[in-house]
Design a protein around this motif. Structure first.
Motif, PDB file in Angstrom:
ATOM      1  N   LYS A  28       0.823  -1.207   0.000  1.00 21.50           N
ATOM      2  CA  LYS A  28       0.000   0.000   0.000  1.00 21.50           C
ATOM      3  C   LYS A  28       0.858   1.259   0.000  1.00 21.50           C
ATOM      4  O   LYS A  28       0.603   2.210  -0.752  1.00 21.50           O
ATOM      5  CB  LYS A  28      -0.936  -0.001   1.206  1.00 21.50           C
ATOM      6  CG  LYS A  28      -1.854   1.208   1.264  1.00 21.50           C
ATOM      7  CD  LYS A  28      -2.792   1.141   2.460  1.00 21.50           C
ATOM      8  CE  LYS A  28      -3.683   2.383   2.514  1.00 21.50           C
ATOM      9  NZ  LYS A  28      -4.612   2.337   3.674  1.00 21.50           N
ATOM     10  N   THR A  29       1.908   1.249   0.825  1.00 18.47           N
ATOM     11  CA  THR A  29       2.803   2.420   0.885  1.00 18.47           C
ATOM     12  C   THR A  29       3.484   2.652  -0.454  1.00 18.47           C
ATOM     13  O   THR A  29       3.545   3.793  -0.950  1.00 18.47           O
ATOM     14  CB  THR A  29       3.857   2.205   1.983  1.00 18.47           C
ATOM     15  OG1 THR A  29       3.186   1.923   3.215  1.00 18.47           O
ATOM     16  CG2 THR A  29       4.721   3.428   2.150  1.00 18.47           C
ATOM     17  N   SER A  30       3.980   1.575  -1.064  1.00 21.17           N
ATOM     18  CA  SER A  30       4.660   1.709  -2.359  1.00 21.17           C
ATOM     19  C   SER A  30       3.690   2.157  -3.451  1.00 21.17           C
ATOM     20  O   SER A  30       4.030   2.981  -4.298  1.00 21.17           O
ATOM     21  CB  SER A  30       5.299   0.377  -2.749  1.00 21.17           C
ATOM     22  OG  SER A  30       6.247  -0.022  -1.793  1.00 21.17           O
ATOM     23  N   PHE A  31       2.476   1.623  -3.402  1.00 24.68           N
ATOM     24  CA  PHE A  31       1.455   1.969  -4.393  1.00 24.68           C
ATOM     25  C   PHE A  31       1.131   3.464  -4.320  1.00 24.68           C
ATOM     26  O   PHE A  31       1.072   4.167  -5.336  1.00 24.68           O
ATOM     27  CB  PHE A  31       0.208   1.124  -4.116  1.00 24.68           C
ATOM     28  CG  PHE A  31      -0.949   1.383  -5.041  1.00 24.68           C
ATOM     29  CD1 PHE A  31      -0.885   1.040  -6.380  1.00 24.68           C
ATOM     30  CD2 PHE A  31      -2.121   1.961  -4.561  1.00 24.68           C
ATOM     31  CE1 PHE A  31      -1.955   1.276  -7.226  1.00 24.68           C
ATOM     32  CE2 PHE A  31      -3.198   2.197  -5.389  1.00 24.68           C
ATOM     33  CZ  PHE A  31      -3.111   1.859  -6.732  1.00 24.68           C
ATOM     34  N   CYS A  32       0.929   3.960  -3.090  1.00 26.43           N
ATOM     35  CA  CYS A  32       0.613   5.385  -2.910  1.00 26.43           C
ATOM     36  C   CYS A  32       1.803   6.259  -3.300  1.00 26.43           C
ATOM     37  O   CYS A  32       1.631   7.330  -3.911  1.00 26.43           O
ATOM     38  CB  CYS A  32       0.224   5.663  -1.457  1.00 26.43           C
ATOM     39  SG  CYS A  32      -1.276   4.803  -0.925  1.00 26.43           S
ATOM     40  N   GLU A  33       3.006   5.794  -2.956  1.00 27.68           N
ATOM     41  CA  GLU A  33       4.201   6.569  -3.301  1.00 27.68           C
ATOM     42  C   GLU A  33       4.372   6.653  -4.810  1.00 27.68           C
ATOM     43  O   GLU A  33       4.755   7.704  -5.349  1.00 27.68           O
ATOM     44  CB  GLU A  33       5.437   5.919  -2.653  1.00 27.68           C
ATOM     45  CG  GLU A  33       6.718   6.722  -2.879  1.00 27.68           C
ATOM     46  CD  GLU A  33       7.949   5.990  -2.395  1.00 27.68           C
ATOM     47  OE1 GLU A  33       9.064   6.522  -2.571  1.00 27.68           O
ATOM     48  OE2 GLU A  33       7.806   4.864  -1.860  1.00 27.68           O
ATOM     49  N   PHE A  34       4.080   5.562  -5.507  1.00 25.93           N
ATOM     50  CA  PHE A  34       4.210   5.568  -6.973  1.00 25.93           C
ATOM     51  C   PHE A  34       3.315   6.634  -7.601  1.00 25.93           C
ATOM     52  O   PHE A  34       3.742   7.398  -8.477  1.00 25.93           O
ATOM     53  CB  PHE A  34       3.841   4.185  -7.517  1.00 25.93           C
ATOM     54  CG  PHE A  34       3.775   4.132  -9.020  1.00 25.93           C
ATOM     55  CD1 PHE A  34       4.928   4.038  -9.786  1.00 25.93           C
ATOM     56  CD2 PHE A  34       2.550   4.198  -9.680  1.00 25.93           C
ATOM     57  CE1 PHE A  34       4.865   3.999 -11.171  1.00 25.93           C
ATOM     58  CE2 PHE A  34       2.485   4.163 -11.067  1.00 25.93           C
ATOM     59  CZ  PHE A  34       3.636   4.058 -11.819  1.00 25.93           C
ATOM     60  N   ILE A  35       2.071   6.702  -7.142  1.00 22.59           N
ATOM     61  CA  ILE A  35       1.140   7.694  -7.709  1.00 22.59           C
ATOM     62  C   ILE A  35       1.612   9.105  -7.401  1.00 22.59           C
ATOM     63  O   ILE A  35       1.573  10.002  -8.266  1.00 22.59           O
ATOM     64  CB  ILE A  35      -0.271   7.453  -7.151  1.00 22.59           C
ATOM     65  CG1 ILE A  35      -0.798   6.091  -7.628  1.00 22.59           C
ATOM     66  CG2 ILE A  35      -1.228   8.564  -7.562  1.00 22.59           C
ATOM     67  CD1 ILE A  35      -2.078   5.652  -6.956  1.00 22.59           C
TER      68      ILE A  35
END
Length: 1160
Positions: A114-121
């Motif tokens: 979740k953290t990586s997904f949000c950071e990517f966006i």
């Protein structure tokens, strides 16, 4: 671009992949979360610049895969299909076998997804903010896709796309904020350049600044339109989604927007969504509302914009301090503390008082938060100290008034016994104030200054209690009992603080305690608290600090207090203080030991002298003599509790006194009680010495004689006319029987075996009679309280507490096999009648006895039912009505006993079989009063026994059923037997039970809230285990054929009352397997008792704290705008398509009072 080329074509997840492995690489990188996200995004941007369709397809598939979908969007689908068609195709290819998807999958590899997904966006928007997001292609496509996915009926799509859209919006808010700042800077530069003199003005620069401002304005219009689309397309629908996690995401992000870009978002048009959602049914959503608001109230510059919101929703926030979710309550209190910091005028005294009382909460985080609120409100304003002036100490210090305020608050709260809770609540924020012991001592010892009002006696008592609690908190460094969260390892800094505090405590109170004791020597309550202070001293300081003279003064004061007082609490405090000071590790031990020995010598000599005169006088002894004996005996007993007085022969004198009391029968009650207690201590101290193995054989023989003689003495006192004496004798007997039982030789203490003592049958019988006569009584029958205090609630509670202790003492004898287990039948049969008073004790006793011996426990349970049945027969006669309350009560008790066996039929198989065997034998034991051919006298007991049929395994049911293979007439007198046979047939001949056990599957997890299912269900355990036929010879219990003493005739079979197949199961199944409640004749209103079993599953309650109508007229006077983001439209941007209507019913999320407010 690496994904193209030879490896580009292939099959991924079973689907043809035209555009290579780029999207798989993107998803895998984000999934692992190890690589620098910026480099991943930069590679994608390069790919986008090279071929934007291919790169965008990779991004679309990335979002699809992040949702857990195995489908892949092909290039042809991307070019020729609408978003709605693509989503429909992906939905068809979604794996519905598992409800998990990346955002919800547990495990280490998904932990950071979740953290990586949000950071990517976030990084994607940040890296594209200067060019790509304005190309009217990339953002249009992404927003359109996420909007469509967020409207899907597939939870994984909806959850993932909502999170992506909200994070995308947050990233755009950051871009808009930067644009706004740049526009302001450009505007200032333009104004500054234009205001220059004509000769110095640079026209070229003016044109450049004007052009830059125009570009920035156009970019801002674009960003605002994107945000508008996301807000209207996603947020407005998903903030009331049926899934709590999705609602929480929306509220969390809108809080971020309002905090980041307050100029655009911090207004009532957006705040209203947070206000409405504070009434959400799920605690995690309410929690996000409060944390979002905390971020806003923390910034005092924003307070003016929050005034209207605060006035409208303040009451709701105050009510949330009592939220059922402790985390929510804590954050609500913290939010109110921030509101308090911003302005004192908003919260009324009533609002503050509703938070104040939470400092006494048993939940420590709630109490600490309330303590911080209280500290801010009452103690934040201190008197300013003049610079250069000497620091004021004692009662002149700035803390003096604050300490007085603490005392006043404590007294006004009227919870005097909870001072430790108040101190613990204030400790984290006000430790400096609470550790000002110098000021507290000064307030108690020094005379008030001119014009200062002195403390009253009640206030001094409260101050001493608070002072003791602060000393205890500083010395022990853990919360009071009932509020601890387990042992916590202290840091090095905390340990140093603890040592420093103990040193300071000792230095201050070693000097101050003797004068404090001298001043309050006659006040029992104050002295009791002051005498506890030496327990927290560092005794080494008496020597290192040369404070011996203060130690001598303390010992003198304690001796005087012992001589003055007869109150048990004061004397025990003196005893504990001597025990704390008599530590052989410290050099002061000899001095304290000499003082203690002198005091005890005087007390014992005085007691021996007084007792001899008292016994000689006999009936001629006056009250003064009795008082002198009692007061001295009290002092000795209090000291014997903590000190070994074996050097003084107290057993002989006490036993002589007790024996005289038995012979004459006129010994004062309190003398007998304290003499019994003192003798008890004598025996325990001797046993402690023997346990160490350092005593002689003669000591063992002596103790054995004394213990047995004392037990016989206590047994004789069980028949005393005085209730208090009987209770004391009973309690001591139970303790001694438990201590000297066979358990005492365990743990390598075999040398104590000669001391083991087992009670005779007569003693067991007397103990049981005492319990039945003094514990199982109605409240009004308890004549122990006098002076017309029967109706006093506190007296009744105290009496109940005493009876519970008596019952617990006897139940321990059952659990540890000191008395025979069958004696528990008389206890167990009271389970229903006295459920509210002793239900927990009786149930725990049943549980422990079952662990010891399952079969014997089952026999005891059935014996208790048989006793009740016999009592009912003697009262109502053999022709009783089976619908009578007495019979229904026994059936209900049997049902409750059945529930305690749990669901594991394998473990309880032998016990249940034995229970049925004993029950059947009892039912046919007595012949029919009607003569041959009539039903046995106890046949109706089978109706009670049928409550346990559901606990029999299928094979055992068949065996029991075969016992009754005779034809019966359907007459009322034979109905119990027919009913019992039917209960054995239910689920016995087929596998319907196994079929029904599927109720735990996904499809049937929803239960009707109106019907409370029975706790331990009849069939679930049998359903889960189908034993092989070899095991059907259960317990040799059924090997013994049950012979019925009455030869039954064999008339023609008329009816066996077979039920419809759908309803042929035992009634006890109905509450679990069917959503409706079937009332059958055999039910006897089982749910009418109102008792709550631990075995039963509680109905899920609504956690909403708001009541209907609380938010009526919410909009009144609020002047809310519509949902549109009030920003100018873009001229060079094409309109976005309208959204589908929302699929989800918001009524399952919000109260009607919330939904009744017009939102659009």
């Amino acid at each position: 671009e690496k994904g193209k080329g030879g490896k580009g074509a292939g099959r991924i997840n079973g689907h043809h992949q035209e555009n290579g492995m780029e999207n798989m690489m993107l998803f895998e990188v984000v999934k692992v979360g190890r690589s620098a996200m910026q480099s991943v995004v930069d590679e994608w941007i390069e790919s986008y610049k090279h071929d934007r369709d291919v790169a965008l397809l990779d991004l679309i598939n990335f979002f699809i895969q992040c949702s857990g979908c195995k489908g892949v969007v092909s290039g042809e689908m991307f070019r020729n299909m609408q978003n709605s068609e693509i989503i429909r195709r992906m939905t068809e290819e979604f794996d519905e076998d598992s409800g998990d998807y990346p955002l919800t999958i547990a495990g280490p590899q998904w932990k950071k997804f979740k953290t990586s997904f949000c950071e990517f966006i976030s990084v994607l928007v940040r890296q594209c903010q200067y060019s790509i997001i304005y190309d009217e292609y990339m953002m249009d496509t992404v927003i359109s896709l996420l909007t469509g996915l967020s409207d899907s009926q597939v939870r994984a799509f909806r959850h993932t796309s909502t999170l992506a859209a909200m994070k995308l919006m947050t990233a755009l808010v950051n871009v808009a904020l930067n644009l706004s700042i740049n526009m302001d800077n450009t505007q200032r530069q333009y104004e500054a350049e234009r205001n220059k003199m004509v000769a110095k003005r640079a026209n070229d620069r003016l044109e450049l600044l004007l052009q830059k401002r125009k570009e920035l304005q156009e970019n801002q219009d674009e960003i605002e339109n994107m945000m508008n689309a996301i807000f209207k397309g996603v947020f407005v629908h998903r903030y009331r989604d049926s899934i709590a996690e999705i609602r929480a995401i929306c509220i969390e992000e809108i809080g971020v927007w309002m905090k980041l870009y307050s100029d655009a978002f911090l207004n009532d048009s957006y705040l209203k969504y947070v206000g409405w959602t504070m009434h959400d049914k799920q605690g995690e959503v309410r929690l996000k509302c409060l944390t979002a608001l905390q971020g806003l109230y923390h910034n005092r510059e924003l307070n003016a914009r929050l005034e209207l919101f605060t006035s409208r929703f303040k009451d709701r926030i105050v009510s949330m301090t009592l939220d059922k979710e402790y985390d929510v309550a804590v954050q609500a209190i913290k939010l109110l503390t921030l509101v308090l910091n911003s302005t004192d005028e908003v919260l009324t005294p009533e609002d503050c008082e509703s938070v104040y009382h939470l400092v006494y909460s048993a939940h420590r985080p709630v109490a600490v938060a309330a303590g911080e609120f209280l500290y801010k409100k009452l103690f934040s304003q201190r008197e300013p100290e003049e610079e250069g002036a000497p620091k004021r100490r004692g009662r002149q210090s700035p803390n003096a008034n604050l300490i007085k305020t603490t005392v006043f608050f404590f007294l006004e709260s009227e919870l005097h016994e909870h001072a430790a809770y108040l101190v613990d609540s204030l400790w984290e924020c006000g430790a400096e104030l609470l550790k000002d012991w110098e000021c507290m001592i000064s307030l108690l010892l020094d005379d008030p200054m001119p014009g200062e009002e002195a403390l009253t006696d009640r206030q001094e008592t409260a101050l001493i209690e608070i002072m003791l609690c602060t000393v205890r908190q500083a010395a022990e460094c853990h919360p009071p009992v009932g509020r601890g969260t387990g042992k916590r390892v202290m840091t090095a800094k905390e340990k140093k603080t603890q040592l420093d505090d103990r040193t300071r405590i000792t230095e201050l109170f070693a000097v101050a305690l003797p004068p404090l004791l001298a001043k309050y020597a006659v006040d029992a309550e104050k002295v009791t608290n002051l005498l506890q202070l030496p327990q927290y001293f560092d005794l080494e300081i008496y020597t290192t600090g040369r404070l011996e003279k203060h130690l001598e003064a303390l010992l003198r004061q304690i001796k005087e207090i012992v001589e003055k007082h007869t109150d048990t609490e004061v004397l025990e405090s003196c005893s504990k203080t001597y025990h704390a000071l008599c530590n052989e590790e410290f050099t002061i031990f000899n001095r304290v030991d000499i003082a203690r020995s002198q005091l005890l010598d005087e007390l014992v000599d005085k007691f021996s002298r007084l007792l001899e005169d008292f016994l000689q006088e006999g009936e001629d002894a006056d009250e003064d003599d009795a008082y002198q004996v009692l007061s001295t005996l009290k002092r000795i007993t209090a000291f014997h509790n903590a000190h070994d007085l074996s050097g003084w022969d107290l057993f002989t004198s006490n036993f002589k006194l007790l024996n005289t009391g038995i012979e004459n029968g006129d010994m004062p009650e309190q003398i007998v009680i304290h003499s019994l207690q003192c003798t008890h201590y004598v025996i325990l101290w001797q046993l402690a010495k023997l346990s160490e193995g350092s005593s002689r054989k003669d000591d063992m023989v002596n103790l054995r004689k004394q213990m047995r003689a004392f037990c016989m003495m206590c047994q004789r006192y069980l028949t005393n006319v005085n209730t208090a004496v009987k209770e004391q004798a009973f309690t001591i007997l139970c303790d001694l029987l438990l201590i000297f039982s066979h358990q005492m030789v365990s743990g390598g203490r075999e040398h104590l075996e000669p001391l083991v003592y087992s009670p005779e049958d007569s003693l067991q019988s007397e103990l049981l009679s005492f319990i039945l006569n003094h514990v199982f009584i109605d409240q009004d029958d308890d004549t122990n309280s006098t002076d017309g205090q029967q109706d006093d609630e506190a007296v009744k509670i105290e009496a109940l507490h005493k009876r519970r202790n008596l019952l617990a003492a006897y139940c321990k004898l059952i659990i540890y096999c000191v008395v025979e287990m069958r004696t528990g039948a008389d206890i167990f049969k009271q389970y229903m009648r006295y459920y509210n008073d002793y239900g927990d004790i009786i149930k725990e006793t049943m549980s422990k006895t079952r662990q010891i011996d399952k079969i014997q426990c089952a026999k005891t349970l059935i014996l208790s039912l048989q006793q009740l049945f016999n009592e009912m027969l003697s009262e109502l006669g053999h022709g009783f009505d089976r619908s009578s309350s007495a019979f229904c009560g026994i059936k209900e008790l049997a049902r409750r006993f059945s529930l305690t066996f749990g669901l594991d039929q394998v473990k309880t198989r032998d016990a249940i079989a034995m229970l049925h065997k004993d029950g059947i034998e009892f039912a046919f034991k007595e012949p029919s009063p009607q003569g041959e051919g009539g039903p046995p006298l106890n046949l109706a007991f089978l109706d009670i026994l049928s409550e346990f049929s559901s606990k029999l395994m299928r094979q055992d049911k068949r065996t029991a059923f075969m016992t009754f293979q005779m034809a019966l007439q359907r007459e009322d007198c034979w109905l119990p037997l027919i009913s019992y046979r039917n209960s054995l047939q239910a689920g016995g001949d087929d596998d319907t039970m196994s079929v029904m056990s599927g109720y735990s599957s996904r499809g049937s997890s929803v239960r009707s809230k109106k019907v409370k299912p029975p706790a331990a269900t009849a069939g679930t355990s049998a359903a889960k285990r189908k034993l092989p036929e070899e095991e059907s010879s259960s317990g040799d219990v059924w090997q013994q054929s049950i012979q019925t003493p009455v030869m039954l005739p064999s008339p023609h079979l008329t009816s066996t009352a077979m039920r419809d197949p759908k309803r042929g199961r035992d009634d006890s199944y109905m509450g679990v397997y069917t959503p409706q409640h079937h009332q059958t004749p055999m039910d006897y209103n089982r749910r009418g008792t109102g008792l709550m079993e631990e075995d039963e599953e509680p109905i899920v309650e609504d956690v909403m704290m708001s009541s209907e109508g609380r938010m009526d007229d919410l909009n009144e006077g609020m002047d809310f705008d519509t949902m549109d983001i009030d920003l100018p439209p873009s001229k060079n941007r094409r309109e976005r398509s309208e959204l589908k209507p929302d699929y989800f019913d918001p009524a399952s999320i919000m109260d009607e009072s919330v939904l009744g407010v017009s939102m659009f």
